[in-house]
Design a protein around this motif. Structure first.
Motif, PDB file in Angstrom:
ATOM      1  N   UNK A   1     116.531  20.286 -37.645  1.00  0.00           N
ATOM      2  CA  UNK A   1     116.871  19.840 -36.296  1.00  0.00           C
ATOM      3  C   UNK A   1     115.706  19.055 -35.690  1.00  0.00           C
ATOM      4  N   UNK A   2     116.058  17.965 -35.009  1.00  0.00           N
ATOM      5  CA  UNK A   2     115.020  17.140 -34.394  1.00  0.00           C
ATOM      6  C   UNK A   2     114.293  17.923 -33.299  1.00  0.00           C
ATOM      7  N   UNK A   3     112.964  17.734 -33.228  1.00  0.00           N
ATOM      8  CA  UNK A   3     112.171  18.439 -32.208  1.00  0.00           C
ATOM      9  C   UNK A   3     112.529  17.962 -30.793  1.00  0.00           C
ATOM     10  N   UNK A   4     112.501  18.890 -29.864  1.00  0.00           N
ATOM     11  CA  UNK A   4     112.658  18.605 -28.439  1.00  0.00           C
ATOM     12  C   UNK A   4     111.312  18.933 -27.794  1.00  0.00           C
ATOM     13  N   UNK A   5     110.784  18.003 -27.004  1.00  0.00           N
ATOM     14  CA  UNK A   5     109.377  18.114 -26.604  1.00  0.00           C
ATOM     15  C   UNK A   5     109.169  17.879 -25.107  1.00  0.00           C
ATOM     16  N   UNK A   6     108.447  18.809 -24.483  1.00  0.00           N
ATOM     17  CA  UNK A   6     107.966  18.587 -23.116  1.00  0.00           C
ATOM     18  C   UNK A   6     106.489  18.245 -23.232  1.00  0.00           C
ATOM     19  N   UNK A   7     106.124  17.005 -22.935  1.00  0.00           N
ATOM     20  CA  UNK A   7     104.732  16.583 -23.068  1.00  0.00           C
ATOM     21  C   UNK A   7     104.163  16.268 -21.690  1.00  0.00           C
ATOM     22  N   UNK A   8     103.065  16.944 -21.364  1.00  0.00           N
ATOM     23  CA  UNK A   8     102.375  16.700 -20.092  1.00  0.00           C
ATOM     24  C   UNK A   8     101.323  15.629 -20.318  1.00  0.00           C
ATOM     25  N   UNK A   9     101.284  14.653 -19.438  1.00  0.00           N
ATOM     26  CA  UNK A   9     100.241  13.633 -19.497  1.00  0.00           C
ATOM     27  C   UNK A   9      99.444  13.715 -18.197  1.00  0.00           C
ATOM     28  N   UNK A  10      98.291  14.371 -18.295  1.00  0.00           N
ATOM     29  CA  UNK A  10      97.495  14.581 -17.070  1.00  0.00           C
ATOM     30  C   UNK A  10      96.844  13.288 -16.598  1.00  0.00           C
ATOM     31  N   UNK A  11      96.740  12.293 -17.473  1.00  0.00           N
ATOM     32  CA  UNK A  11      96.031  11.043 -17.140  1.00  0.00           C
ATOM     33  C   UNK A  11      94.603  11.394 -16.680  1.00  0.00           C
ATOM     34  N   UNK A  12      94.047  10.630 -15.711  1.00  0.00           N
ATOM     35  CA  UNK A  12      92.671  10.920 -15.262  1.00  0.00           C
ATOM     36  C   UNK A  12      92.736  11.742 -13.972  1.00  0.00           C
ATOM     37  N   UNK A  13      93.343  12.926 -14.091  1.00  0.00           N
ATOM     38  CA  UNK A  13      93.502  13.813 -12.943  1.00  0.00           C
ATOM     39  C   UNK A  13      92.934  15.183 -13.261  1.00  0.00           C
ATOM     40  N   UNK A  14      92.573  15.905 -12.238  1.00  0.00           N
ATOM     41  CA  UNK A  14      92.135  17.304 -12.266  1.00  0.00           C
ATOM     42  C   UNK A  14      90.697  17.454 -12.775  1.00  0.00           C
ATOM     43  N   UNK A  15      89.945  18.308 -12.107  1.00  0.00           N
ATOM     44  CA  UNK A  15      88.644  18.723 -12.644  1.00  0.00           C
ATOM     45  C   UNK A  15      88.916  19.730 -13.762  1.00  0.00           C
ATOM     46  N   UNK A  16      87.874  20.057 -14.496  1.00  0.00           N
ATOM     47  CA  UNK A  16      87.996  21.052 -15.565  1.00  0.00           C
ATOM     48  C   UNK A  16      88.561  22.362 -15.000  1.00  0.00           C
ATOM     49  N   UNK A  17      88.015  22.782 -13.840  1.00  0.00           N
ATOM     50  CA  UNK A  17      88.442  24.059 -13.253  1.00  0.00           C
ATOM     51  C   UNK A  17      89.910  23.981 -12.797  1.00  0.00           C
TER      52      UNK A  17
END
Ligand code: PGA
Length: 254
Positions: A1-17
């Motif tokens: 079965x083909x994979x179904x994927x939720x991919x998060x792309x944070x881009x240049x956001x958020x500090x490490x914390x």
């Protein structure tokens, strides 16, 4: 079965914390992925190792991705990161050719072919982005435009390598604009892309390649988009930065 994927792309956001807190909040929800479902977090380079150790456990199909890599193997390219370096810290996925990279860093289809090759040579699955700007959509030339992106960057690959790719269709006019493609527009383009892949590689290979939709995917529209037969999940920018929204998107996978 083909994979179904939720991919998060944070881009240049958020500090490490902030990134750690967001991951904690998402992991606390303990969203179970079926065998054919994956969640991938594409985070900034300095957060890759932290994210990998937080999310890559045996029980969950959660992985980490880099957002980019350089198109040369190694050498005097100050500030760049190679696919080999990513492999050396066990990164299994890398976003390639996001429209922001194409636009602000002048990445061309030819450079992206080189990046794709370097990822594959280093056992990294490219999440290859394609998509047309508004002017092309308005001129009705989106099919040719997007097919050409695949042809020039991917079609030198043999079928067995092509079968391992993930493709993300992201119409540029829908990215970060709040303007989502309609489910009809998304399905139509995804079906078309699969037919382009089938023409080159055959139906079986084309049916194995996940094609994600990107461009203002939200908690409220994810299920409807993912229900389209050729939409195999999403590459999510803004909504991936809010735990509750991204959790809802993960749960919307089919
Ligand atoms: P968006 O970004 O969800 O904020 O539109 C998607 C992307 O650029 O990957």
């Amino acid at each position: 079965m083909r994979k179904q994927i939720a991919a998060a792309n944070w881009k240049m956001n958020l500090t490490f914390q902030q990134g750690e807190k967001l991951l904690d909040d998402i992991l606390d929800a303990e969203v179970k992925m079926a065998d054919h479902q994956l969640t991938i977090f594409a985070v900034p380079y300095p957060y890759l190792l932290m994210t990998r150790s937080e999310v890559e456990t045996d029980e969950q199909n959660y992985y980490v991705a880099a957002q980019n890599c350089y198109h040369k193997k190694s050498g005097a390219y100050t500030g760049e990161v190679s696919a080999e370096m990513l492999h050396s810290i066990n990164i299994k996925y890398c976003v390639i050719g996001h429209s922001e990279r194409r636009e602000y860093f002048n990445e061309t289809n030819a450079t992206l072919a080189e990046k794709t090759d370097l990822c594959l040579a280093n056992f990294i699955t490219p999440i290859f982005c394609c998509g047309e700007p508004l002017s092309i959509r308005e001129a009705g030339k989106q099919n040719e435009y997007v097919a050409n992106q695949l042809k020039e960057s991917l079609f030198h690959l043999p079928a067995e390598k092509a079968a391992t790719l993930i493709i993300a269709y992201e119409p540029i006019w829908a990215i970060g604009t709040g303007k989502t493609a309609t489910t009809e527009q998304a399905q139509e383009m995804h079906r078309y892309l699969r037919s382009v892949l089938a023409e080159k590689y055959g139906d079986i290979t084309a049916s194995e390649i996940p094609i994600l939709y990107g461009g203002s995917v939200k908690a409220g529209n994810a299920a409807e988009l993912f229900a389209c037969p050729d939409v195999d999940g999403g590459l999510v920018g803004g909504a991936s930065l809010v735990a509750g929204d991204f959790i809802a998107i993960m749960k919307a996978l089919k």
